[in-house]
Write a protein that holds these residues in place. Structure first.
Motif, PDB file in Angstrom:
ATOM      1  N   UNK A   8      34.537  32.750   6.634  1.00  0.00           N
ATOM      2  CA  UNK A   8      33.268  31.855   5.003  1.00  0.00           C
ATOM      3  C   UNK A   8      32.682  32.836   4.457  1.00  0.00           C
ATOM      4  N   UNK A   9      32.240  32.351   3.307  1.00  0.00           N
ATOM      5  CA  UNK A   9      31.687  33.158   2.878  1.00  0.00           C
ATOM      6  C   UNK A   9      30.464  31.756   3.378  1.00  0.00           C
ATOM      7  N   UNK A  10      28.479  32.521   3.505  1.00  0.00           N
ATOM      8  CA  UNK A  10      27.752  31.950   4.256  1.00  0.00           C
ATOM      9  C   UNK A  10      27.125  32.066   3.070  1.00  0.00           C
ATOM     10  N   UNK A  11      26.146  30.387   3.239  1.00  0.00           N
ATOM     11  CA  UNK A  11      25.133  29.653   2.293  1.00  0.00           C
ATOM     12  C   UNK A  11      24.304  29.487   2.583  1.00  0.00           C
ATOM     13  N   UNK A  12      22.605  29.364   1.710  1.00  0.00           N
ATOM     14  CA  UNK A  12      21.568  28.616   2.381  1.00  0.00           C
ATOM     15  C   UNK A  12      21.417  27.253   2.333  1.00  0.00           C
ATOM     16  N   UNK A  45      22.455  30.410  -3.064  1.00  0.00           N
ATOM     17  CA  UNK A  45      20.362  29.986  -3.080  1.00  0.00           C
ATOM     18  C   UNK A  45      20.165  28.904  -4.211  1.00  0.00           C
ATOM     19  N   UNK A  46      21.141  27.466  -3.652  1.00  0.00           N
ATOM     20  CA  UNK A  46      20.212  27.155  -3.944  1.00  0.00           C
ATOM     21  C   UNK A  46      19.790  26.031  -4.163  1.00  0.00           C
ATOM     22  N   UNK A  47      18.570  25.952  -5.343  1.00  0.00           N
ATOM     23  CA  UNK A  47      16.887  25.239  -5.159  1.00  0.00           C
ATOM     24  C   UNK A  47      16.747  23.678  -5.904  1.00  0.00           C
ATOM     25  N   UNK A  48      15.622  23.733  -5.941  1.00  0.00           N
ATOM     26  CA  UNK A  48      15.634  22.261  -6.470  1.00  0.00           C
ATOM     27  C   UNK A  48      15.615  22.530  -8.463  1.00  0.00           C
ATOM     28  N   UNK A  49      16.280  21.625  -8.165  1.00  0.00           N
ATOM     29  CA  UNK A  49      16.435  21.886 -10.093  1.00  0.00           C
ATOM     30  C   UNK A  49      17.138  22.332 -10.976  1.00  0.00           C
ATOM     31  N   UNK A  53      31.411  13.243  15.462  1.00  0.00           N
ATOM     32  CA  UNK A  53      30.330  14.014  13.954  1.00  0.00           C
ATOM     33  C   UNK A  53      30.327  14.892  13.569  1.00  0.00           C
ATOM     34  N   UNK A  54      30.276  15.501  13.132  1.00  0.00           N
ATOM     35  CA  UNK A  54      30.438  17.077  12.270  1.00  0.00           C
ATOM     36  C   UNK A  54      29.014  17.620  11.541  1.00  0.00           C
ATOM     37  N   UNK A  55      28.322  18.772  12.117  1.00  0.00           N
ATOM     38  CA  UNK A  55      27.106  18.961  11.660  1.00  0.00           C
ATOM     39  C   UNK A  55      27.273  20.739  10.717  1.00  0.00           C
ATOM     40  N   UNK A  56      26.924  20.484   9.228  1.00  0.00           N
ATOM     41  CA  UNK A  56      27.523  21.385   8.503  1.00  0.00           C
ATOM     42  C   UNK A  56      25.957  22.154   8.317  1.00  0.00           C
ATOM     43  N   UNK A  57      26.033  23.814   8.401  1.00  0.00           N
ATOM     44  CA  UNK A  57      24.660  23.979   8.012  1.00  0.00           C
ATOM     45  C   UNK A  57      24.278  24.649   6.423  1.00  0.00           C
ATOM     46  N   UNK A  58      23.803  24.708   5.280  1.00  0.00           N
ATOM     47  CA  UNK A  58      23.855  25.128   4.327  1.00  0.00           C
ATOM     48  C   UNK A  58      23.677  23.677   3.311  1.00  0.00           C
ATOM     49  N   UNK A  59      23.448  24.352   2.031  1.00  0.00           N
ATOM     50  CA  UNK A  59      23.165  22.813   1.159  1.00  0.00           C
ATOM     51  C   UNK A  59      24.913  23.547   0.338  1.00  0.00           C
ATOM     52  N   UNK A  60      25.269  24.316  -0.692  1.00  0.00           N
ATOM     53  CA  UNK A  60      26.388  24.484  -1.363  1.00  0.00           C
ATOM     54  C   UNK A  60      26.527  25.663  -0.807  1.00  0.00           C
ATOM     55  N   UNK A  61      28.485  24.944  -0.513  1.00  0.00           N
ATOM     56  CA  UNK A  61      29.112  26.970  -0.493  1.00  0.00           C
ATOM     57  C   UNK A  61      29.733  27.727  -1.461  1.00  0.00           C
ATOM     58  N   UNK A  62      29.171  27.320  -2.569  1.00  0.00           N
ATOM     59  CA  UNK A  62      30.189  27.925  -3.505  1.00  0.00           C
ATOM     60  C   UNK A  62      28.419  28.271  -5.091  1.00  0.00           C
TER      61      UNK A  62
END
Length: 428
Positions: free
Chosen positions: A335-339, A390-394, A378-387
Motif C-alpha cells: 500500500x502506498x504510504x502517506x503522511x 502530504x496533506x496540509x491544513x487548509x 481498537x485499530x490505529x492507522x497512521x497518516x491523514x489521507x491515503x490518497x
C-alpha cells in the motif's frame, strides 16, 4: 399435448415462485472490480435491509456475496459496482473450495449493519466542519454511501456512545494542546476560534480546562471499547489518545495552551499501564514541536522518498486468525504510504499485546496496528489521507471518485464492516 405441458410448467412455476439466480458476488480483485470502495457500501446497504451477506476472506481479493435480488442487482448497476450472478450450485462450490483445509480462505457471515459514529468537531451554521482540514473516514463513508452520525464531546459525556457499534476518532488532539498548532497557525483566525470554542465547551460541561474534558472523553471511549465497542483512529487521534490516558492526573500542557505551566515532573509520572498501544515513550520537550512525543516517526528524518514510500500488509491465516485477516483484506499486499501529523509508529514503543497489520520494514515503522481491549477492539492507522501523500491544513479535500480502487481507503472500510461479522472463537 404441448399446451398441457406448458400449462403444467406454469402451475409448477406458480407454486415454486419465479426461477432466479441464487447469489450476487462482488469480486474484489485488482482488475475485476470497477469501484472497490462502493462495493463496501453495497454490502452495508444489503445488511441494512436485514439480509445477511458473506465476506469471502482471501477469495478473489476478499469478495462479498449475498442472495440475488433484482433490487440489489439494480443498486449495483446504479452505483457502478462490478458484480456476477451465481446459481446455487456454483456458489456452494465456492464455499466448499474455501472450506478446504489447504486453502488460506474463510467464509465469514455478515449479520447486521453496524451503527456508526464519527467523533468530530461540531459543524457551523452552513453544515461545514469548523476545522480547516478534512477527514479520510468521513470522506470514504460519504463516497461509499454508508450512513453515519457525527458526535462530539457533549454527546460522549452524555453517554450517547452506547447507541453505536463502531466509533471513529477524527483527526484530534486528546491532550488539550489544541493540536500543537500554536507556533505555525496562531495568526490564522481559525486557530483562535477553535481554541476559544474548545475552552467554552469545556466550561459548559463543568471542566476548568480542555485537557480535563478530553481526558474524561478518552475514559468514556475506553469504557465503550471495553464493553464491546469497536474504535478506529487515524493520524494524531492515535498517539494523543494514549498520551492522554498515560497522563491521567498530570498536567502536560504548556502555559501557551492552558494558561499555567506544565508539571516539571510530568514525564516521570506517566502511567503506561493505562494505555492501549504504546509504552515507554517520551513527551515532546518543546511546546513548539508539532509532534506530541517520540511515538511518531515524524515528518523529518524518515529516510524514504515519496515515490518509494510503501508499507506491506501481513498475510494471516484466514481460518485461524479471521480478525486480522478481515482487517487486511485488499487487492494488493503493498500500500502506498502517506503522511500526517502522526505518520507511523516506532516499533520499540508498541506493547507486546499489539498486533502489527502493516509495516514499512525497511525503516522500522508500524503503520497499521490492532488489538483487543476488554470485550472490544481498537485499530490505529497512521497518516491523514491515503490518497494525498502530504496533506496540509487548509488543503482541499480528496475527490474519491478519482480513486475508486484505493487500497489505503479499503483498509478503513475493512474496519467499518468488521463489527458485522459473526464472531468466532480465536483458535490461537
Amino acid at each position: 399435448m404441448i399446451k398441457k405441458y406448458l400449462l403444467l410448467l406454469g402451475l409448477v412455476g406458480a407454486i415454486l415462485g419465479p426461477l432466479k439466480a441464487a447469489y450476487i458476488l462482488l469480486p474484489m480483485e485488482h482488475n475485476e472490480q470497477k469501484d472497490h470502495l462502493k462495493a463496501y457500501g453495497i454490502t452495508y446497504w444489503v445488511l441494512n435491509k436485514g439480509i445477511e451477506a458473506w465476506w469471502l476472506l482471501n477469495y478473489r481479493g476478499g469478495s462479498f456475496a449475498f442472495e440475488h435480488n433484482k433490487a440489489f442487482e439494480k443498486e449495483c448497476l446504479t452505483r457502478g459496482v462490478s458484480y456476477e450472478i451465481l446459481p446455487d450450485a456454483q456458489f456452494n462450490n465456492i464455499l466448499n473450495q474455501i472450506a478446504s483445509p489447504e486453502a488460506n480462505m474463510e467464509a465469514m457471515k455478515l449479520e447486521k449493519a453496524p451503527k456508526i459514529a464519527v467523533y468530530s468537531p461540531e459543524v457551523d451554521a452552513k453544515g461545514l466542519s469548523v476545522q480547516p482540514w478534512d477527514d479520510a473516514v468521513t470522506l470514504v463513508l460519504t463516497y461509499a454511501e454508508i450512513p453515519y452520525t457525527m458526535l462530539y464531546d457533549r454527546e460522549v459525556m452524555g453517554d450517547k456512545l452506547a447507541e453505536y457499534d463502531w466509533l471513529h476518532l477524527h483527526h484530534e488532539d486528546f491532550t488539550g494542546q489544541h493540536g500543537r498548532n500554536h507556533r505555525g497557525f496562531r495568526s490564522h483566525g481559525w486557530y483562535e476560534e477553535s481554541k476559544t470554542r474548545s475552552e467554552e465547551l469545556a466550561r459548559s460541561l463543568g471542566f476548568n480546562k480542555v485537557s480535563e474534558l478530553k481526558l474524561a472523553v478518552v475514559k468514556k471511549i475506553r469504557d465503550f471499547v471495553g464493553g464491546g465497542g469497536f474504535m478506529f483512529a487515524m493520524c494524531s487521534a492515535t498517539d494523543t489518545y494514549d498520551i492522554a490516558l498515560a497522563a491521567d492526573g498530570v498536567d502536560i500542557c504548556a502555559e501557551i495552551f492552558d494558561g499555567d505551566p506544565e508539571d516539571p515532573d510530568a514525564q516521570s509520572k506517566l502511567d503506561f499501564n493505562k494505555t492501549f498501544a504504546f509504552k515507554n515513550f517520551t513527551l515532546a520537550e518543546s511546546p513548539f514541536e508539532r509532534a506530541f512525543s517520540n511515538i511518531d516517526v515524524g515528518r523529518m528524518g524518515r529516510n524514504v522518498s515519496p515515490d518509494q514510500d510503501y508499507f506491506s500488509l501481513f498475510d494471516f491465516s484466514a481460518k485461524w486468525d479471521p480478525v486480522p485477516t478481515i482487517l487486511t483484506q485488499c487487492h494488493t499486499r503493498t500500500v502506498k504510504g502517506f503522511m500526517g501529523q502522526t505518520t507511523a509508529f516506532k516499533k520499540q514503543y508498541l506493547k507486546t499485546s499489539v498486533l502489527i497489520l502493516g509495516e514499512n520494514k525497511a525503516i522500522g515503522e508500524a503503520r497499521y496496528i490492532h488489538s483487543i481491549f476488554g470485550k472490544g477492539f481498537w485499530t490505529f492507522y497512521g497518516g491523514h489521507d491515503p490518497e494525498d501523500y502530504r496533506h496540509r491544513i487548509e488543503d482541499p479535500e480528496t475527490d474519491l471518485s478519482l480513486h475508486p480502487n484505493s487500497p489505503g481507503y479499503r483498509l478503513i472500510l475493512n474496519n467499518i464492516l468488521f463489527p458485522a461479522a459473526k464472531k468466532k472463537e480465536r483458535k490461537t
